[in-house]
Scaffold this motif. Structure first.
Motif, mmCIF file in Angstrom:
data_model
loop_
_atom_site.group_PDB
_atom_site.id
_atom_site.type_symbol
_atom_site.label_atom_id
_atom_site.label_comp_id
_atom_site.label_asym_id
_atom_site.label_seq_id
_atom_site.Cartn_x
_atom_site.Cartn_y
_atom_site.Cartn_z
ATOM 1 N N MET B 26 -21.123 32.671 -26.027
ATOM 2 C CA MET B 26 -19.820 32.153 -25.636
ATOM 3 C C MET B 26 -19.932 30.750 -25.059
ATOM 4 S SD MET B 26 -17.579 34.093 -26.672
ATOM 5 C CE MET B 26 -15.963 34.181 -25.942
ATOM 6 N N GLU B 29 -20.042 28.529 -27.866
ATOM 7 C CA GLU B 29 -18.749 28.411 -28.533
ATOM 8 C C GLU B 29 -17.771 27.528 -27.759
ATOM 9 O OE1 GLU B 29 -20.187 29.564 -31.352
ATOM 10 O OE2 GLU B 29 -18.169 30.185 -31.898
ATOM 11 N N VAL B 30 -17.825 27.610 -26.426
ATOM 12 C CA VAL B 30 -16.838 26.821 -25.671
ATOM 13 C C VAL B 30 -17.194 25.338 -25.626
ATOM 14 C CG1 VAL B 30 -16.060 28.760 -24.252
ATOM 15 C CG2 VAL B 30 -17.875 27.256 -23.397
ATOM 16 N N THR B 31 -18.355 24.951 -26.145
ATOM 17 C CA THR B 31 -18.627 23.517 -26.257
ATOM 18 C C THR B 31 -17.560 22.859 -27.123
ATOM 19 O OG1 THR B 31 -20.057 23.830 -28.192
ATOM 20 C CG2 THR B 31 -21.144 23.743 -26.043
ATOM 21 N N CYS B 32 -16.899 23.674 -27.970
ATOM 22 C CA CYS B 32 -15.884 23.096 -28.857
ATOM 23 C C CYS B 32 -14.738 22.498 -28.062
ATOM 24 C CB CYS B 32 -15.369 24.135 -29.842
ATOM 25 S SG CYS B 32 -14.277 25.372 -29.121
ATOM 26 N N LEU B 33 -14.479 23.048 -26.859
ATOM 27 C CA LEU B 33 -13.362 22.525 -26.059
ATOM 28 C C LEU B 33 -13.626 21.071 -25.672
ATOM 29 C CD1 LEU B 33 -12.583 25.582 -23.756
ATOM 30 C CD2 LEU B 33 -11.289 24.759 -25.737
ATOM 31 N N LEU C 76 -12.810 26.926 -32.060
ATOM 32 C CA LEU C 76 -11.805 27.461 -31.128
ATOM 33 C C LEU C 76 -11.091 28.660 -31.742
ATOM 34 C CD1 LEU C 76 -10.439 27.093 -28.402
ATOM 35 C CD2 LEU C 76 -8.791 25.562 -29.482
ATOM 36 N N THR C 79 -13.390 31.520 -31.338
ATOM 37 C CA THR C 79 -13.511 31.894 -29.928
ATOM 38 C C THR C 79 -12.274 32.640 -29.456
ATOM 39 O OG1 THR C 79 -14.866 29.934 -29.587
ATOM 40 C CG2 THR C 79 -14.008 31.005 -27.619
#
Lengths: 247, 130, 113
Positions: B26, B29-33, C76, C79
């Motif tokens: 996770m 994955e949140v590096t995308c933000l 995103l 996610t």
């Protein structure tokens, strides 16, 4: 010598009397060389004959005794007591329905396995009489690691995406399809792509990588799935942008 | 003997708290933000650039505010995490077989880091950062 | 079952992931330097304007921005599904639309330079 004991907290579920699973605690003698499967066999032989679980080879070959030990999917025959604290919680493989106690319903996996056609599909024009199909060591090495899969389903218990999307074809089935796709003697890739390049095929994978981390045979399903994604992407562009290119 | 399989519910919203490896996933994955946010800031920067010198320099000044610096430090941390997590799995996605044997994963990962350092230095050099 | 069209969105995601992995840290570092008062040459108004005035400068900037946005949008989407947002089709339209609109905006501003 073996005065030390460990406590096994085992999930019990009897479909005929229970409405939901419960845990039952068994004190088991500790032996340095014992695995969790030995402890379960001790319970079955000495404490509680009603306990159900699958096992066969006791040597990480048959793939029957996959279960959750302290929350991690493992083969019970490969999980040494010495690597765990004195409290050990044993549950059936996650993401599969419980048939009874530690026995799961594996119909979903078996059906998916069959769907990917995990066998050699020779080219149409190849005569059946061509008995010998030679392969170089390099060609063998291309897919050899994937042949080590023993269908133990630990990767399905580790894969959160399978837990979230039960229709997902899953790690082992796709890795096995990949194994045949990479075999120089095989001509069935197009047929398998129809299955594994579908939405519920490789595209439900988000590359968590847990499947490869828990694999007891050191197969790398996560790698196989990413390779399938790349190959399927190349396929897509060929089919849609260069339809004149014959596959 | 009647069959009555019991289906355990898996949390659809908090499953990743169960294991460190899911938390690491996770985190990746949140590096995308931050990458998405930074790309949007780049779009804004280009808008300011197209509006003339005053607008652009105002934009640069806004970036130099404490909030702007904090934003970039956070983005930098996540960008580095993204880079590492991306490179570290390259041998899985793109194994290289030479003859019989596969090139060791360390070599493939190392080649990516090497190229990354060269490219980063080139970008910084060409941009006149030194 | 039919073959999926996901390769389109995934291919751009993977390309974006690769491009951002290689250059994003350096780009952020450049802006950080500027923020700390050591403005790199390229970030001065004249230099950046001259860079963005060339067709290939526009292409590089737009390429990076589009791929980074698409990469972020796709990840995103995954996610959000992972944390329990089940309306995948709606999420997909929303995130890809943001990436596309922002990219078109970037192209619009670049063409005015």
């Amino acid at each position: 010598m073996s005065e030390r004991r460990v406590s096994l907290e085992v999930l019990r579920y009897d479909p005929e009397t229970d409405s939901e699973p419960r845990f039952q605690r068994y004190p088991v003698p500790y032996h340095e060389e014992w695995v969790v499967l030995d402890a379960l066999n001790y319970i079955k032989d000495h404490l509680d004959t009603t306990l159900s679980y699958r096992w066969s080879c006791h040597m990480a070959v048959c793939g029957s005794c996959g279960m959750m030990v302290n929350g991690e999917p493992v083969l019970a025959c490969k999980a040494f007591l010495r690597d765990y604290p004195d409290e050990i919680r044993v549950e059936p493989l996650l993401h599969f329905p419980i048939e009874r106690d530690l026995v799961t319903v594996i119909d979903d996996f078996m059906a998916k396995l069959a769907r990917v056609k995990p066998y050699l599909i020779p080219a149409r024009d190849e005569p059946a009489s061509a008995a010998e199909r030679r392969q170089t060591p390099a060609e063998l090495k291309r897919f050899k690691q994937y042949t080590l899969c023993i269908n133990c389903m630990l990767c399905y218990a580790a894969c959160p995406e399978y837990g979230l999307m039960p229709e997902f074809l899953g790690p082992a089935a796709i890795a096995l399809a990949h194994r045949y796709n990479r075999d120089s003697r095989d001509a069935g890739r197009d047929e398998r792509q129809e299955i594994i390049a579908a939405n519920e095929g490789v595209w439900d994978c988000s590359f968590v990588g847990a499947c490869s981390e828990v694999c007891p045979k050191h197969v790398d399903p996560a790698g196989a799935l990413q390779q399938v994604k790349i190959a399927s992407t190349v396929d897509w562009y060929k089919e849609h942008l260069m339809p004149w290119v014959k596959k | 003997m009647s069959r009555k399989p019991y289906v355990r519910e898996v949390s659809k919203t908090r499953w990743f708290l169960r294991q460190p490896r899911y938390m690491r996933y996770m985190m990746r994955e949140v590096t995308c933000l931050s990458i998405g946010a930074y790309a949007l800031v780049l779009v804004l920067g280009i808008k300011r650039l197209s509006e003339g010198r005053a607008a652009y320099e105002g934009f640069l000044q806004a970036l130099a505010s404490p909030g702007g610096i904090l934003f970039h430090l956070v983005v930098l941390a996540f960008a580095l995490y993204h880079t590492a997590s991306w490179f570290n799995v390259t041998p899985k996605a793109m194994p290289v077989q030479i003859g019989e044997s596969f090139v060791s994963g360390g070599v493939i990962v190392g080649a990516h880091y090497g190229a990354w350092i060269v490219i980063s230095l080139a970008v910084l050099l060409l941009a006149g950062a030194f | 079952m039919a073959k999926s069209n996901k390769p389109v969105v995934w291919g751009l995601f993977a390309a974006g992931g690769t491009v951002t992995a290689f250059i994003m840290p350096a780009l952020v570092l450049l802006v950080l330097l500027a923020a700390f008062g050591r403005v790199p040459d390229i970030l001065t108004y004249e230099k950046l304007h001259a860079f963005a005035a060339q067709w290939w400068g526009k292409a590089v900037l737009l390429g990076i921005i589009f791929l980074a946005l698409w990469h972020a949008a796709h990840r995103l989407r995954i996610t959000l599904h992972d944390v329990g947002v089940r309306a995948d089709a709606t999420v997909a339209v929303a995130v890809y639309a943001v990436a596309a609109v922002a990219s078109v905006a970037a192209a619009f501003y670049l063409l005015r330079i």
